[in-house]
Design an enzyme around this catalytic site. Structure first.
Site, PDB file in Angstrom:
ATOM      1  N   ASP A 101     -10.152  -3.269  -5.678  1.00  0.00           N
ATOM      2  CA  ASP A 101      -9.551  -2.811  -4.541  1.00  0.00           C
ATOM      3  C   ASP A 101     -10.309  -1.515  -4.232  1.00  0.00           C
ATOM      4  O   ASP A 101     -10.413  -0.560  -5.062  1.00  0.00           O
ATOM      5  CB  ASP A 101      -8.052  -2.205  -4.777  1.00  0.00           C
ATOM      6  CG  ASP A 101      -7.369  -2.003  -3.727  1.00  0.00           C
ATOM      7  OD1 ASP A 101      -8.022  -1.211  -2.861  1.00  0.00           O
ATOM      8  OD2 ASP A 101      -6.061  -1.948  -3.349  1.00  0.00           O
ATOM      9  N   HIS A 140      -8.164  -5.134  -1.002  1.00  0.00           N
ATOM     10  CA  HIS A 140      -6.817  -4.450  -0.601  1.00  0.00           C
ATOM     11  C   HIS A 140      -5.719  -5.188   0.299  1.00  0.00           C
ATOM     12  O   HIS A 140      -6.332  -5.471   1.315  1.00  0.00           O
ATOM     13  CB  HIS A 140      -7.263  -2.947  -0.167  1.00  0.00           C
ATOM     14  CG  HIS A 140      -6.044  -2.064   0.169  1.00  0.00           C
ATOM     15  ND1 HIS A 140      -5.325  -1.362  -0.953  1.00  0.00           N
ATOM     16  CD2 HIS A 140      -5.459  -1.806   1.283  1.00  0.00           C
ATOM     17  CE1 HIS A 140      -4.670  -0.758  -0.244  1.00  0.00           C
ATOM     18  NE2 HIS A 140      -4.264  -1.060   0.867  1.00  0.00           N
ATOM     19  N   SER A 195       0.823  -1.099   0.026  1.00  0.00           N
ATOM     20  CA  SER A 195       0.026  -0.131   0.115  1.00  0.00           C
ATOM     21  C   SER A 195       0.828   1.228  -0.119  1.00  0.00           C
ATOM     22  O   SER A 195       1.706   1.555  -1.020  1.00  0.00           O
ATOM     23  CB  SER A 195      -1.042  -0.227   1.292  1.00  0.00           C
ATOM     24  OG  SER A 195      -2.057   0.991   0.852  1.00  0.00           O
TER      25      SER A 195
END
Length: 330
Positions: free
Chosen positions: A274, A302, A146
């Site tokens: 996501d 995600h 991320s």
């Protein structure tokens, strides 16, 4: 690379995001144990680096896998422990450098961390490369999750061919490579009610602790009324790290415009469902350099990518797939 398909019992991007983070088995082997080192920084601050204890197994020349965590993550995040377990089983050394303020203790300096922290990523990787050389270890491989993935690819793009002095290959998992698109997406609807509230709770607490350390650093009342990442980054993250405001920060820190400058093998893995990263914002083949592999499966959520039968399932598909991709380029 093998294709990914989510289990039928876990449909949709939100379920594929939330379930693995809360309920999936993180490790197959024994509980993950770390040995922590504290590194002093040039500006009088520190970062904490957690090294996998007890590994690698009988491989003094083993590669080192470095994992940069995501927003408000740590070495105890579900994905970090899953990667640590895979590294242990594969005979690799493994390290999680914590971004400032994320290791359980507030950092000292009037700053925190951000999505485009190129200098910090570069300093960490250079030091770990020297650590590997001193112990006779193998190549350094780096993955970022991320926020950490965007920062890693942003660094690789900035460095160009010089990145190979520190790493042999890099991979970004579910990185919001267009920070504006991701930042606005997480501030709307279900995302705002669930994910934004979760992040803001810990981020605000750390910001208030930082203000107690450095009175006058930012406007307390403005932050008290901030309820999304756009406002938080405009009040706190951007000015503390030299940006003119949130829009300037999100534009300059995004890795997407720099992917064509990457000169080491790089993987950008993003699920198209996501909830944090709109599919329309993902890079296309013509927007990246020849060393960059884009992998954009339809499912995964995600940092989820669950696999297996109904509970108890696991999240081991992700570290195995990404880890093996990196190892093939070591």
């Amino acid at each position: 690379m093998k294709s990914y398909h989510a289990p039928r019992w876990l449909p949709g991007g939100n379920l594929q995001t939330i379930w693995p983070s809360l309920y999936a088995r993180r490790v197959i082997g024994p509980r993950i144990h770390y040995q922590r080192e504290r590194w002093d920084t040039a500006d009088g601050d520190f970062i904490d680096v957690d090294f996998l204890a007890g590994g690698p197994s009988a491989k003094p020349d083993a590669p080192l896998l470095v994992l940069f965590h995501g927003l408000e993550g740590s070495s105890r995040s579900h994905y970090a422990e899953a990667f640590a377990d895979w590294a242990r089983a594969s005979g690799l050394a493994f390290a999680v450098p914590h971004f400032r303020g994320c290791s359980g203790e507030i950092n000292r300096a009037p700053r925190a961390y951000h999505s485009g922290d190129v200098e910090e990523v570069g300093w960490i990787l250079a030091r770990l490369r020297e650590w590997q050389r001193a112990r006779g270890g193998g190549p350094v491989l780096a993955a970022g999750v991320s926020l950490g993935g965007n920062a890693l690819l942003r660094w690789a793009g900035e460095m160009g061919a010089a990145a190979s002095d520190s790493v042999s290959a890099v991979a970004a998992v579910c990185a919001p490579l267009d920070l504006a698109a991701g930042g606005h997406a997480i501030g709307r609807g279900f995302n705002r009610q669930v994910y934004t509230r979760m992040f803001m709770r810990t981020m605000k607490a750390k910001a208030y602790a930082k203000l107690a350390q450095h009175p006058g650093l930012f406007d307390h009342e403005r932050l008290r009324h901030a309820h999304d990442l756009y406002a938080f980054d405009d009040i706190f993250t951007a000015p503390l790290h030299g940006f003119a405001g949130v829009d300037d920060y999100w534009r300059r820190a995004s890795a997407k415009p720099h992917l064509d400058r990457i000169r080491v093998p790089a993987l950008a893995l993003n699920a198209r469902n996501d909830p944090f990263v709109p599919a329309a914002s993902l890079p296309r083949e013509g927007e990246v350099g020849g060393q960059v592999t884009l992998w954009q499966p339809a499912e995964g959520g995600h940092v989820g990518f669950p696999q297996g039968k109904a509970p108890p399932g696991n999240v081991f598909w992700l570290p195995q797939a990404v880890g093996n991709w990196l190892l093939e380029r070591a």
